[in-house]
Design an enzyme around this catalytic site. Structure first.
Site, PDB file in Angstrom:
ATOM      1  CG  ASP A 271       1.631 -10.182  -4.410  1.00 16.19           C
ATOM      2  OD1 ASP A 271       1.129 -10.012  -3.280  1.00 16.19           O
ATOM      3  OD2 ASP A 271       1.871  -9.237  -5.181  1.00 16.19           O
TER       4      ASP A 271
HETATM    5  C1  BGC Z   1       0.736  -6.693  -3.084  1.00 16.50           C
HETATM    6  C2  BGC Z   1       1.997  -6.953  -2.304  1.00 16.50           C
HETATM    7  C3  BGC Z   1       1.695  -6.912  -0.826  1.00 16.50           C
HETATM    8  C4  BGC Z   1       0.619  -7.933  -0.522  1.00 16.50           C
HETATM    9  C5  BGC Z   1       0.233  -7.998   0.945  1.00 16.50           C
HETATM   10  C6  BGC Z   1      -0.406  -7.580  -2.643  1.00 16.50           C
HETATM   11  O1  BGC Z   1      -1.607  -7.175  -3.214  1.00 16.50           O
HETATM   12  O2  BGC Z   1       0.984  -6.873  -4.464  1.00 16.50           O
HETATM   13  O3  BGC Z   1       2.987  -6.016  -2.626  1.00 16.50           O
HETATM   14  O4  BGC Z   1       2.857  -7.158  -0.083  1.00 16.50           O
HETATM   15  O5  BGC Z   1      -0.545  -7.588  -1.261  1.00 16.50           O
HETATM   16  O6  BGC Z   1      -0.470  -6.897   1.332  1.00 16.50           O
END
Ligand code: BGC
Length: 759
Positions: A271
């Site tokens: 993530d």
């Molecule tokens: C979130 C993810 C997301 C990623 C990209 C993160 O902060 O937890 O779910 O896909 O950002 O935007």
């Protein structure tokens, strides 16, 4: 002349050298990796930083799709293009109006995951995924960072709207359907957030402490189903720690369980900025670091210092390249930049009608009969909340409000109320200092209404509709006060009910919410309650379709609605300890999540798991088992008949109560479900299910195995977890060890788990 000959020679030599450089797609992946410099290797292991990265080392354009969440590195000399990773999960999230663009790039907002799960219709979810994935493809992206399938462990988790259910079977099946739909377009999905990301408070550091059994039966189970049945191109590890380690640094989780036990062959990405130690992430099998860039030096140094084996890097690169080979960008797909938004809006609308749950319908208040004028109360009646906030928000062009939905359906809405509420909304927007004003109204307190104003509406309207709205999102959890309705909201319902009932007119409450709220302390007041969820940009039209009776509601709850927040099994420990700034989150309720708890501990609920009304009735009959003794599987069949007067679909749920001779188990667990086709009045459908040994089994952590205990199993088929219509039983003569797994992922702290014995 000499000079010309020399240059020609250099050029030819250059070409020869170039021709020898392996190319992705033409040469073996291992040869392409072998041709990389160490720097190229390390750069390819991570994305190109976030969109604000001003000085991309390659000199290439940073962003390939405006509004992308990230992109992978490209090495042109080896034929490796960049690829774009964009958010979901309720639709494609890209920039709708990029600077200097000659067109807009609006995307369709589909119903949120929680809403989709309420349909209990995997074919519908797959179809939504197909439309969503088409926008991913046609707008030039390669992967949708979706679906998100974490368990609704506690109703206050800010991201529950992005997730499907409190039950791992529902979450897993829905996730798998979404993946199949998305990937049918030739784009990738990223199943997230792996794993146990059920808390947003301190999400990048919090340590979820979970017993091996609860992990296997609840939190990992959903992922196991989605991986095995959906086959996602990629999986995204989560932010949190799990039993002491960051998930992205956890070899046992990402390699032993995900790859070795479940057979996952794809790419694992972190993530965004998740985890702390890039070397540990590489070793764990977290192949790609997103959004990337910041770990470059660390990894280069690690290779040089031999603190990481270059073979590990090559292994991860191989997975990254295998992924890139599959992408539309690698294949040179010719994006149209014009997905069929009109067709997708229709998909979104029809899905939304199948996602709204009818919670109460006294005296057949719904569908409307003889209604022409509608009094619309509540700010949210005039601004539909299509989805939640954060990375899961979609940049759609317009959300149909409930007011618009009524008008489109031919109803008249009272102008005085409309003026009062639109002026209120305008004032809230004008006074807000927020830069992004999209959600300020959602989060603003409800407008208190004088009783005289309500009294002034009653004679002009045939019915009152009150909309209660809630929004939430990434990075924070809701407060218990947000779970309850505010005094203003409760007074509004009370006053409207008093005034309209005195005039012999009905009151309908619509809940335009993303997560569970309290209902027990006000639900007696209105005549009908429709849980509209956050059902995307067509929510207002879909709601009118249901209230008018064009569509018969057929959705059911994918989670329980407790009587009060304190009844939630994790209420005492959520978000974690210490409460003001949690470090650890002990999952003390163990396997007793949602209905597994309420049913095992006989706790009353406001609306149970699997509950939902219809405008018709269904009769269940002829439950048959293929055998009364289990050997390797049992077929279960029954007949469901529409015994009412309106065509409708039914969600049929199969629960199993397993013997509890050796270890304790939940009173019952959902093991299968199905949705009938649209049945006309009097029409029947045969529904069948297969129970295999794994569905009988519980996880015995002492021997790290799924075990089906000998004894009598009761099969209960019904319309909800507390509305069982047919029962039958079978016996398992011998205890079976169904699957032996690895002794991994044990808690780093003592978890004092809830047990039936401690009831
Ligand atoms: C979130 C993810 C997301 C990623 C990209 C993160 O902060 O937890 O779910 O896909 O950002 O935007």
């Amino acid at each position: 002349m000499k000079k010309i000959i020399l240059s020609a020679c250099t050029l030819m030599l250059g070409f020869a050298a170039f021709a020898q450089v392996p190319q992705l797609g033409k040469n073996k992946i291992s040869d392409v990796i072998a041709a990389m410099t160490l720097q190229e290797k390390v750069y390819l292991l991570m994305g190109l930083g976030d969109q604000n990265w001003t000085n991309p080392p390659s000199g290439e354009k940073t962003v390939i799709v405006a509004g992308e969440a990230g992109r992978t590195w490209d090495i042109r000399r080896l034929g490796i293009p960049p690829t774009a990773l964009t958010d979901g999960p309720a639709g494609l999230r890209i920039e709708a109006k990029p600077k200097d663009a000659k067109q807009t790039f609006y995307c369709t907002a589909f119903p949120t995951a929680t809403a989709l799960a309420s349909s209990w219709n995997t074919a519908l979810v797959e179809n939504v995924g197909k439309s969503m994935g088409n926008e991913v493809l046609e707008y030039g992206s390669d992967v949708l960072l979706s679906p998100a399938i974490n368990i609704h462990r506690n109703p206050l988790c800010g991201r529950n709207f992005e997730y499907y259910s409190e039950d791992p079977l529902v979450a897993g099946k829905m996730g798998a359907a979404m993946i199949r739909g998305l990937q049918s377009n030739g784009v990738g999905s990223s199943l997230k957030h792996f794993a146990a990301n059920n808390i947003e408070t301190n999400r990048t550091t919090i340590n979820a402490v979970i017993s091996q059994r609860a992990l296997r039966e609840i939190y990992l189970r959903a992922f196991e189903i989605a991986v095995k049945e959906g086959n996602p191109w990629t999986v995204m590890s989560s932010y949190n720690r799990l039993n002491g380690f960051y998930t992205s640094e956890n070899y046992d989780l990402i390699t032993t369980v995900l790859r070795n036990e479940w057979g996952f062959k794809g790419l694992v990405m972190s993530d965004w900025w998740g985890g702390a130690d890039a070397v540990a992430q590489m070793n764990a099998g977290n192949d790609l670091l997103m959004p990337g860039c910041n770990q470059r030096e660390e990894l280069l140094k690690a290779v040089k210092n031999k603190t990481i084996d270059e073979k590990v890097i090559d292994r991860n690169l191989e997975r990254i390249l295998t992924f890139i080979l599959k992408t539309p960008r690698f294949k040179g797909y010719n994006y149209s930049y014009h997905p069929d938004l009109v067709a997708h809006a229709a998909v979104s609308r029809s899905a939304a009608t199948e996602c709204m749950v009818l919670l109460k319908n006294e005296n057949n208040t719904l569908p409307f009969k003889g209604i022409k004028q509608v009094a619309l109360f509540g700010k949210t009646s005039y601004r539909f909340i299509a989805g939640g906030t954060g990375s899961g928000e979609v940049n759609y062009e317009k959300a149909i409000s409930i007011k618009d939905g009524f008008v489109n359906a031919g109803y008249k809405v009272l102008p005085q109320l409309e003026t009062i509420y639109t002026q209120f909304i305008d004032t809230v927007m004008t006074n807000s200092k927020e830069e992004n004003k999209k959600q300020v109204v959602d989060f603003h307190a409800e407008l208190p209404l004088e009783k005289a104003v309500i009294e002034a509406q009653v004679k002009h309207s045939d019915v009152a509709v009150i909309t209660i709205g809630r929004n939430a999102g990434e990075g924070w959890d809701r407060k218990a006060s947000d779970f309850s309705l505010s005094e203003t909201e409760k007074n509004l319902i009370k006053d409207v009910a008093e005034v309209y009932h005195a005039a012999g007119k009905k009151v309908v409450v619509v809940l335009n919410i993303g997560g569970v709220v309290a209902t027990a302390d006000w639900r007696d007041l209105p005549d009908a309650i429709l849980l509209a969820w956050q059902t995307g940009q067509e929510g207002g039209n879909a709601l009118a379709d249901i209230l008018k009776g064009n569509v018969n509601p057929s959705a059911k709850l994918p989670m329980s609605f407790p009587m009060k927040y304190e009844d939630v099994p994790s209420a005492k420990t959520f978000p974690g300890e210490p409460a003001d700034n949690p470090v650890n989150a002990p999952y003390e309720e163990g396997i007793y999540v949602g209905y597994r708890y309420y049913d095992s501990f006989s706790v009353p609920v406001a609306y149970e798991f699997g509950y939902g009304l219809s405008y018709t009735q269904f009769a269940y009959s002829d439950l048959k088992l293929s055998s009364s003794t289990f050997s390797d599987k049992i077929e279960v069949s029954l007949t469901v008949k529409n015994s009412g007067k309106t065509a409708g679909k039914e969600v049929v749920q199969l629960y199993l109560s397993a013997p509890q001779t050796e270890i304790e188990k939940p009173a019952q667990e959902l093991k299968a479900f199905a949705k009938t086709r649209l049945l006309k009045p009097g029409e029947s459908q045969q529904v069948s299910f297969t129970l295999d040994t794994r569905l009988l089994a519980s996880y015995w952590s002492g021997i790290s195995a799924w075990v089906a205990e000998k004894g009598t199993y009761e099969v209960k088929v019904g319309a909800s977890s507390r509305d069982i219509r047919q029962k039958a039983s079978f016996s398992l003569p011998q205890t079976l060890e169904v699957e032996k797994l690895h002794h991994v992922l044990y808690p780093n702290r003592v978890v004092k788990e809830l047990s039936i014995g401690s009831k």
